[in-house]
Design a protein around this motif. Structure first.
Motif, PDB file in Angstrom:
ATOM      1  N   ALA A  75     -33.795 -25.005  39.177  1.00  8.46           N
ATOM      2  CA  ALA A  75     -33.342 -23.682  39.609  1.00  8.46           C
ATOM      3  C   ALA A  75     -31.992 -23.337  38.992  1.00  8.46           C
ATOM      4  CB  ALA A  75     -33.261 -23.636  41.131  1.00  8.46           C
ATOM      5  N   GLU A  76     -31.105 -24.340  38.880  1.00  4.49           N
ATOM      6  CA  GLU A  76     -29.775 -24.079  38.337  1.00  4.49           C
ATOM      7  C   GLU A  76     -29.850 -23.600  36.896  1.00  4.49           C
ATOM      8  OE1 GLU A  76     -30.791 -26.834  39.734  1.00  4.49           O
ATOM      9  OE2 GLU A  76     -29.625 -27.089  41.573  1.00  4.49           O
ATOM     10  N   THR A  77     -30.731 -24.215  36.101  1.00  7.16           N
ATOM     11  CA  THR A  77     -30.877 -23.819  34.704  1.00  7.16           C
ATOM     12  C   THR A  77     -31.467 -22.421  34.594  1.00  7.16           C
ATOM     13  OG1 THR A  77     -31.206 -26.122  34.057  1.00  7.16           O
ATOM     14  CG2 THR A  77     -31.937 -24.423  32.498  1.00  7.16           C
ATOM     15  N   ILE A  78     -32.504 -22.157  35.375  1.00  5.43           N
ATOM     16  CA  ILE A  78     -33.147 -20.840  35.332  1.00  5.43           C
ATOM     17  C   ILE A  78     -32.150 -19.764  35.737  1.00  5.43           C
ATOM     18  CG2 ILE A  78     -34.989 -19.427  36.319  1.00  5.43           C
ATOM     19  CD1 ILE A  78     -36.570 -22.073  36.705  1.00  5.43           C
ATOM     20  N   ALA A  79     -31.386 -20.013  36.797  1.00  5.16           N
ATOM     21  CA  ALA A  79     -30.420 -19.018  37.273  1.00  5.16           C
ATOM     22  C   ALA A  79     -29.315 -18.795  36.252  1.00  5.16           C
ATOM     23  CB  ALA A  79     -29.834 -19.461  38.615  1.00  5.16           C
ATOM     24  N   ALA A  80     -28.821 -19.884  35.645  1.00 11.21           N
ATOM     25  CA  ALA A  80     -27.731 -19.748  34.679  1.00 11.21           C
ATOM     26  C   ALA A  80     -28.146 -18.890  33.494  1.00 11.21           C
ATOM     27  CB  ALA A  80     -27.279 -21.135  34.216  1.00 11.21           C
ATOM     28  N   VAL A  81     -29.348 -19.128  32.968  1.00 13.32           N
ATOM     29  CA  VAL A  81     -29.825 -18.335  31.837  1.00 13.32           C
ATOM     30  C   VAL A  81     -30.060 -16.890  32.266  1.00 13.32           C
ATOM     31  CG1 VAL A  81     -31.687 -18.032  30.164  1.00 13.32           C
ATOM     32  CG2 VAL A  81     -30.822 -20.329  30.673  1.00 13.32           C
ATOM     33  N   ALA A  82     -30.625 -16.702  33.443  1.00 10.87           N
ATOM     34  CA  ALA A  82     -30.896 -15.340  33.925  1.00 10.87           C
ATOM     35  C   ALA A  82     -29.606 -14.547  34.102  1.00 10.87           C
ATOM     36  CB  ALA A  82     -31.685 -15.392  35.223  1.00 10.87           C
ATOM     37  N   ARG A  83     -28.548 -15.209  34.549  1.00 11.19           N
ATOM     38  CA  ARG A  83     -27.273 -14.505  34.700  1.00 11.19           C
ATOM     39  C   ARG A  83     -26.727 -14.072  33.345  1.00 11.19           C
ATOM     40  NH1 ARG A  83     -26.305 -18.408  38.733  1.00 11.19           N
ATOM     41  NH2 ARG A  83     -25.116 -19.670  37.246  1.00 11.19           N
ATOM     42  N   VAL A  84     -26.905 -14.920  32.330  1.00 11.16           N
ATOM     43  CA  VAL A  84     -26.482 -14.540  30.977  1.00 11.16           C
ATOM     44  C   VAL A  84     -27.285 -13.330  30.497  1.00 11.16           C
ATOM     45  CG1 VAL A  84     -26.410 -15.275  28.564  1.00 11.16           C
ATOM     46  CG2 VAL A  84     -25.692 -16.852  30.370  1.00 11.16           C
ATOM     47  N   LEU A  85     -28.580 -13.326  30.773  1.00  9.51           N
ATOM     48  CA  LEU A  85     -29.425 -12.191  30.388  1.00  9.51           C
ATOM     49  C   LEU A  85     -29.023 -10.930  31.148  1.00  9.51           C
ATOM     50  CD1 LEU A  85     -32.886 -14.010  30.307  1.00  9.51           C
ATOM     51  CD2 LEU A  85     -31.476 -13.353  28.348  1.00  9.51           C
ATOM     52  N   LEU A  86     -28.564 -11.083  32.386  1.00  6.19           N
ATOM     53  CA  LEU A  86     -28.127  -9.927  33.158  1.00  6.19           C
ATOM     54  C   LEU A  86     -26.892  -9.277  32.545  1.00  6.19           C
ATOM     55  CD1 LEU A  86     -28.577  -8.197  35.698  1.00  6.19           C
ATOM     56  CD2 LEU A  86     -27.201  -9.856  36.988  1.00  6.19           C
ATOM     57  N   ASP A  87     -26.114 -10.049  31.790  1.00  7.06           N
ATOM     58  CA  ASP A  87     -24.945  -9.488  31.101  1.00  7.06           C
ATOM     59  C   ASP A  87     -25.333  -8.398  30.110  1.00  7.06           C
ATOM     60  OD1 ASP A  87     -23.208 -11.161  32.467  1.00  7.06           O
ATOM     61  OD2 ASP A  87     -23.199 -12.693  30.895  1.00  7.06           O
ATOM     62  N   THR A  88     -26.582  -8.406  29.648  1.00  8.82           N
ATOM     63  CA  THR A  88     -27.025  -7.413  28.655  1.00  8.82           C
ATOM     64  C   THR A  88     -27.557  -6.136  29.306  1.00  8.82           C
ATOM     65  OG1 THR A  88     -29.330  -8.207  28.544  1.00  8.82           O
ATOM     66  CG2 THR A  88     -27.709  -9.347  27.172  1.00  8.82           C
ATOM     67  N   ILE A  89     -27.560  -6.102  30.641  1.00  8.49           N
ATOM     68  CA  ILE A  89     -28.097  -4.960  31.376  1.00  8.49           C
ATOM     69  C   ILE A  89     -26.954  -4.051  31.827  1.00  8.49           C
ATOM     70  CG2 ILE A  89     -29.459  -4.260  33.382  1.00  8.49           C
ATOM     71  CD1 ILE A  89     -31.054  -5.742  31.233  1.00  8.49           C
ATOM     72  N   ASP A  90     -27.164  -2.753  31.779  1.00  8.75           N
ATOM     73  CA  ASP A  90     -26.167  -1.776  32.215  1.00  8.75           C
ATOM     74  C   ASP A  90     -26.191  -1.681  33.739  1.00  8.75           C
ATOM     75  OD1 ASP A  90     -24.359   0.254  32.487  1.00  8.75           O
ATOM     76  OD2 ASP A  90     -25.591   1.799  31.526  1.00  8.75           O
ATOM     77  N   VAL A  91     -25.536  -2.633  34.389  1.00  6.15           N
ATOM     78  CA  VAL A  91     -25.559  -2.702  35.845  1.00  6.15           C
ATOM     79  C   VAL A  91     -24.951  -1.466  36.502  1.00  6.15           C
ATOM     80  CG1 VAL A  91     -24.645  -3.963  37.839  1.00  6.15           C
ATOM     81  CG2 VAL A  91     -25.689  -5.214  35.936  1.00  6.15           C
ATOM     82  N   PRO A  92     -23.819  -0.924  36.017  1.00  5.11           N
ATOM     83  CA  PRO A  92     -23.262   0.276  36.663  1.00  5.11           C
ATOM     84  C   PRO A  92     -24.223   1.455  36.713  1.00  5.11           C
ATOM     85  CG  PRO A  92     -21.625  -0.731  35.237  1.00  5.11           C
ATOM     86  CD  PRO A  92     -22.923  -1.436  34.963  1.00  5.11           C
ATOM     87  N   ARG A  93     -25.219   1.465  35.856  1.00  6.50           N
ATOM     88  CA  ARG A  93     -26.223   2.535  35.886  1.00  6.50           C
ATOM     89  C   ARG A  93     -27.079   2.451  37.140  1.00  6.50           C
ATOM     90  NH1 ARG A  93     -30.568   3.318  30.933  1.00  6.50           N
ATOM     91  NH2 ARG A  93     -31.893   4.914  31.907  1.00  6.50           N
ATOM     92  N   GLY A  94     -27.108   1.259  37.751  1.00  6.24           N
ATOM     93  CA  GLY A  94     -27.898   1.048  38.954  1.00  6.24           C
ATOM     94  C   GLY A  94     -29.259   0.456  38.638  1.00  6.24           C
ATOM     95  N   LEU A  95     -29.718  -0.444  39.488  1.00  2.32           N
ATOM     96  CA  LEU A  95     -31.023  -1.067  39.319  1.00  2.32           C
ATOM     97  C   LEU A  95     -31.861  -0.841  40.564  1.00  2.32           C
ATOM     98  CD1 LEU A  95     -30.149  -4.519  37.677  1.00  2.32           C
ATOM     99  CD2 LEU A  95     -30.783  -2.377  36.551  1.00  2.32           C
ATOM    100  N   ARG A  96     -33.124  -0.465  40.357  1.00  4.67           N
ATOM    101  CA  ARG A  96     -34.058  -0.325  41.475  1.00  4.67           C
ATOM    102  C   ARG A  96     -34.977  -1.533  41.573  1.00  4.67           C
ATOM    103  NH1 ARG A  96     -39.029   1.949  41.371  1.00  4.67           N
ATOM    104  NH2 ARG A  96     -38.435   3.289  43.101  1.00  4.67           N
ATOM    105  N   LEU A  97     -34.989  -2.369  40.525  1.00  2.00           N
ATOM    106  CA  LEU A  97     -35.795  -3.593  40.535  1.00  2.00           C
ATOM    107  C   LEU A  97     -35.107  -4.644  39.681  1.00  2.00           C
ATOM    108  CD1 LEU A  97     -39.596  -4.096  40.171  1.00  2.00           C
ATOM    109  CD2 LEU A  97     -38.096  -5.168  38.507  1.00  2.00           C
ATOM    110  N   LEU A  98     -35.162  -5.882  40.132  1.00  2.00           N
ATOM    111  CA  LEU A  98     -34.659  -7.006  39.358  1.00  2.00           C
ATOM    112  C   LEU A  98     -35.570  -8.192  39.603  1.00  2.00           C
ATOM    113  CD1 LEU A  98     -32.294  -7.933  37.511  1.00  2.00           C
ATOM    114  CD2 LEU A  98     -31.188  -8.811  39.568  1.00  2.00           C
ATOM    115  N   GLY A  99     -35.916  -8.906  38.542  1.00  2.00           N
ATOM    116  CA  GLY A  99     -36.800 -10.043  38.683  1.00  2.00           C
ATOM    117  C   GLY A  99     -36.476 -11.151  37.709  1.00  2.00           C
ATOM    118  N   VAL A 100     -36.826 -12.362  38.086  1.00  2.00           N
ATOM    119  CA  VAL A 100     -36.645 -13.543  37.238  1.00  2.00           C
ATOM    120  C   VAL A 100     -38.009 -14.175  37.034  1.00  2.00           C
ATOM    121  CG1 VAL A 100     -35.598 -15.832  37.039  1.00  2.00           C
ATOM    122  CG2 VAL A 100     -34.298 -13.939  38.060  1.00  2.00           C
ATOM    123  N   GLY A 101     -38.319 -14.527  35.804  1.00  2.00           N
ATOM    124  CA  GLY A 101     -39.610 -15.132  35.519  1.00  2.00           C
ATOM    125  C   GLY A 101     -39.503 -16.237  34.483  1.00  2.00           C
TER     126      GLY A 101
END
Length: 472
Positions: free
Chosen positions: A315-341
């Motif tokens: 879980a730690e590895t999956i979460a760490a990579v997913a957080r890095v991928l989240l850096d590429t998303i425009d979070v201030p624009r707002g998200l209505r869905l978020l998922g990890v796969g």
């Protein structure tokens, strides 16, 4: 469109919270909130008693605490939820081989198979029998059920039936039924899209029905405009798709309100990564590719992936990579869905050729942190004064289904993984109970089960050899 109302949609009512109330008699009829129990956490499920205070899923937990401070805040027991879900999905598969689970508590069922009658009376009788069997098999859980000529209409019918109701939308009445609903009832219409539609005078589905597809395409783009134009008139021919061979595993959260808080999204990523890791472990699989899925309010959906040098189920590895991928998303624009796969599944783990980035300076690992009480003391069941003061001052972050509950307060004592608020425990003399709160080197337990009445509360040292996490 189908000539009969033959698509069933079932949604278990306040599922996580309902399971907790079922298994914890002292919480029945009281507000229960399940999710990240600290200020960085988010609400996963709120009982209907908590919803009357305005608490809803995806709400930051600190806001939930402000609105409903007297609720029981629990970190969740996915083993119990998965067991109850398995019973329900089994009952649905007895109705039809075409069952499409959407999550642990929600599924579509295609009734247009076999020799059953699809006359409304016969279908409603079958649904009534299903609800009775479901309540009996799950120890009293309830579900809302909708039946319609399409997935969209069945899901709308379920929303109209909540809680614990049944609604069948007869073919030919769909457009009339959905007309008075808010435009947001149509999938794909979020806050940003609603702002655009408001400029066209749209507030409900009836307003959408008065617009031409060309106007919607001009305002929203071809894909979204055509999609909304079709659903505004209940045109939806998507089939019910049963389980397929597992090629990927993912967990997604659709938020009731758009989320712009990065810390709250990080908490969702960690929780979803833990859920994915649990499913990998249960299947005996490892994954090479980690994926993050994000959807903006205008329904634009982005997918970001990274393939590892090795394969993992951590879980730690999956979460760490997913957080890095989240850096590429425009979070201030707002998200209505978020998922990890995860994808690229294999039955053997492989050694990674590189290490993940270390923890940032000043950030402590979860095992260096403690916990805080789950339930505000009331009446005779009081925590001691130190625990009461600690409840007011400590912040707790939750990682769903990971066994980790931690806080940033340096004076908190460590405690064994598994002593999370709401978890099942066993004491050699007192018997079975659940963790009512932890802190300052102690764990407070309420001794009761689904089969007993409300039980007494006792406090023990966190390392008391007579107390241990329940198995299973």
């Amino acid at each position: 469109m189908r000539p009969h109302a033959s698509v069933l949609h079932l949604d278990l009512d306040a599922f996580f919270a309902a399971v907790e109330q079922r298994d914890k008699p002292s919480l029945r009829g009281k507000p229960v909130i399940v999710g990240g129990i600290g200020p960085r956490g988010v609400v996963s499920t709120a009982s209907y008693e908590a919803r009357t205070f305005g608490v809803h899923s995806a709400m930051p937990m600190h806001e939930a605490r402000r609105r409903c401070p007297h609720a029981a805040f629990l970190s969740g027991r996915f083993g119990a939820y998965r067991a109850a879900s398995g019973i329900v999905m089994g009952l649905l598969r007895e109705l039809s081989p075409l069952v499409e689970p959407l999550s642990l508590d929600e599924a579509f069922v295609d009734l247009a198979v076999g020799e059953r009658s699809l006359e409304p009376g016969a279908v409603l009788a079958e649904v009534a029998a299903l609800k009775l069997r479901l309540a009996e098999a799950t120890g009293g859980l309830t579900a809302s059920v909708g039946v319609g000529s399409s997935k969209f209409i069945a899901k709308v019918a379920t929303e109209l039936a909540k809680p614990d109701g049944v609604r069948l939308v007869a073919p030919g009445t769909e457009v009339e039924v959905i007309a008075p609903l808010p435009a947001r009832a149509i999938p794909g219409i979020g806050p940003v899209t609603m702002e655009k539609l408001a400029r066209l005078g749209v507030s409900n589905v009836a307003d959408l029905q008065r617009l031409s597809p060309r106007e919607l395409v001009r305002e929203l783009g071809r894909a979204q405009g055509e999609w909304i134009a079709a659903l505004a008139f209940a045109r939806d021919d998507r089939p019910v798709e049963p389980d397929r061979e597992t090629k990927s595993i993912s967990v997604e959260d659709t938020f009731e309100t758009d989320v712009t808080d990065r810390m709250a999204l990080d908490a969702v990523v960690e929780r979803d990564a833990t859920g994915v890791a649990r499913r990998l472990s249960a299947a005996g699989l490892f994954a090479r590719t980690i994926t993050l899925k994000a959807r903006y309010p205008d329904f634009t959906t982005l997918t970001r992936s990274r393939t590892l040098d090795g394969a993992t189920d951590a879980a730690e590895t999956i979460a760490a990579v997913a957080r890095v991928l989240l850096d590429t998303i425009d979070v201030p624009r707002g998200l209505r869905l978020l998922g990890v796969g995860v994808a690229g599944l294999t039955e053997s783990a492989q050694e990674a050729l590189f290490e993940l980035a270390p923890v940032e300076p000043g950030e402590r690992s979860p095992v260096e942190r403690g916990a805080t009480p789950a339930v505000n003391p009331s009446g005779p069941d009081q925590l001691n004064q130190g625990e009461v003061e600690n409840r007011a001052s400590a912040g707790v972050e939750f990682v769903e289904d990971s066994g980790l509950t931690h806080t940033g307060v340096p004076t908190m004592a460590r405690r064994p993984a598994g002593y999370r608020p709401g978890d099942d425990v066993v004491h050699d003399e007192q018997g079975a109970g659940w963790v009512w709160g932890t802190g300052l080197g102690r764990v407070t337990v309420r001794f009761e089960t689904a089969e007993t009445g409300p039980g007494p509360v006792r406090t023990f040292a966190v390392d008391d050899p007579a107390l241990r996490p329940a198995q299973g």
